[in-house]
Design an enzyme around this catalytic site. Sequence first.
Site, PDB file in Angstrom:
ATOM      1  N   LYS A 118      58.647  33.856  20.562  1.00  0.00           N
ATOM      2  CA  LYS A 118      58.547  33.083  21.808  1.00  0.00           C
ATOM      3  C   LYS A 118      59.903  32.842  22.436  1.00  0.00           C
ATOM      4  O   LYS A 118      60.032  32.845  23.655  1.00  0.00           O
ATOM      5  CB  LYS A 118      57.880  31.730  21.538  1.00  0.00           C
ATOM      6  CG  LYS A 118      56.382  31.825  21.397  1.00  0.00           C
ATOM      7  CD  LYS A 118      55.754  30.454  21.561  1.00  0.00           C
ATOM      8  CE  LYS A 118      54.241  30.547  21.532  1.00  0.00           C
ATOM      9  NZ  LYS A 118      53.616  29.222  21.564  1.00  0.00           N
ATOM     10  N   LYS A 202      47.090  41.252  22.328  1.00  0.00           N
ATOM     11  CA  LYS A 202      46.156  40.143  22.180  1.00  0.00           C
ATOM     12  C   LYS A 202      45.605  39.722  23.546  1.00  0.00           C
ATOM     13  O   LYS A 202      46.323  39.768  24.548  1.00  0.00           O
ATOM     14  CB  LYS A 202      46.927  38.972  21.540  1.00  0.00           C
ATOM     15  CG  LYS A 202      46.050  37.922  20.915  1.00  0.00           C
ATOM     16  CD  LYS A 202      46.889  36.950  20.082  1.00  0.00           C
ATOM     17  CE  LYS A 202      46.154  35.620  19.964  1.00  0.00           C
ATOM     18  NZ  LYS A 202      46.852  34.652  19.129  1.00  0.00           N
ATOM     19  N   LYS A 205      45.803  34.100  27.723  1.00  0.00           N
ATOM     20  CA  LYS A 205      45.572  33.427  28.990  1.00  0.00           C
ATOM     21  C   LYS A 205      46.707  33.670  29.963  1.00  0.00           C
ATOM     22  O   LYS A 205      46.586  33.421  31.152  1.00  0.00           O
ATOM     23  CB  LYS A 205      45.342  31.931  28.778  1.00  0.00           C
ATOM     24  CG  LYS A 205      46.303  31.261  27.835  1.00  0.00           C
ATOM     25  CD  LYS A 205      45.756  29.897  27.383  1.00  0.00           C
ATOM     26  CE  LYS A 205      46.473  29.409  26.143  1.00  0.00           C
ATOM     27  NZ  LYS A 205      45.721  28.391  25.416  1.00  0.00           N
TER      28      LYS A 205
END
Length: 340
Positions: A118, A202, A205
Amino acid sequence: MADAAHTRRVFSGIKPSGGLTMGNYLGAIKRFVEMQNADYQSIYCVVDMHAITVWQEPDDLRHATRELVAAYIASGIDPDKSILFNQSQVSAHAELGWVFNCVARVGWMNRMTQFKDKAGKNAEAVSLGLYAYPSLMAADILIYHATHVPVGEDQKQHVELTRDIAAKFNHDFKVPDFFPQPEPIIDGPATRVMNLRDGTKKMSKSGQSDMERINMTDDAALIAKKFKKAKSDAEPLPETLAGLAGRPEAKNLVEIYAALSDTTPEAVIAEFAGAQWGRFKPALADLAVAKLEPISLEMARLMQDPAEIDRILAKGADKANAIAQPILDKTYDIVGFVRH
Ligand code: TRP
């Protein structure tokens, strides 16, 4: 319900950041419902304090929190059977999180692969909270002495860290059995739902195109359209599971079908062996609409009454607090904090 007869206590949480996808439903919420209905005491949390480790517009955070609660309930989480609440209303999470910041070692945190992914090259500019996130996650779990933690594969390392923190606390303070060693539960055919346009990524969203994901708020027409346009490949469905090797899109669609219909990928292959995509995709679209549309309609209905959602959260927070506060009090005594 909170009752001492349960020896197995489940805790899990989902971040209210952005919209919810079918990946959240199949990989997490659906399993939470199954565990609620098995012999577990279940505690499900909307982890709003984790969400703010990256910037959230306050109004968006409020909306995402309520929408996640609506999704939990519409999917079958019963607030009378499970404890359902948002993290920030039970201050013991943050308080135990601080104690754990003083137990966990910087070297342990530096090994967290999710942080590295991240933060990327930007590691100096991300929030300190993002770095400390796994320590708060350990507190979420251990403040209830939870024994089972259903999570996706990507969270396994954080549950292992939770076990290390529990063991070090118990050892340092000479309280061998105080914090239990929680077990990660990682299973089910679609714990990792992939993107509909690229089966190696993956379903997220935050991905570029809305066509690559199914949102829990999508209506029937949109769900059907997305599945019909989903990327597949030039071959028909294989005769055996092994035939899905090296075909990430085909594998993903078969796994989604299996998860939605509560069966195994083997059974789906047995049913559709040799089928063309022109037959499989419409069947998948129909199945997805049949399973997901009632949830999205119920979510929309629940979202019309935010005050009721807030009342459910307040009640859940009271129940959570009744378990967490005594464990925090004991922790503070063990650590040596003077209390009246
Ligand atoms: N880190 C988890 C995720 O990103 C969410 C989470 C926070 C969680 N606290 C937790 C999951 C405790 C399980 C238990 O998916």
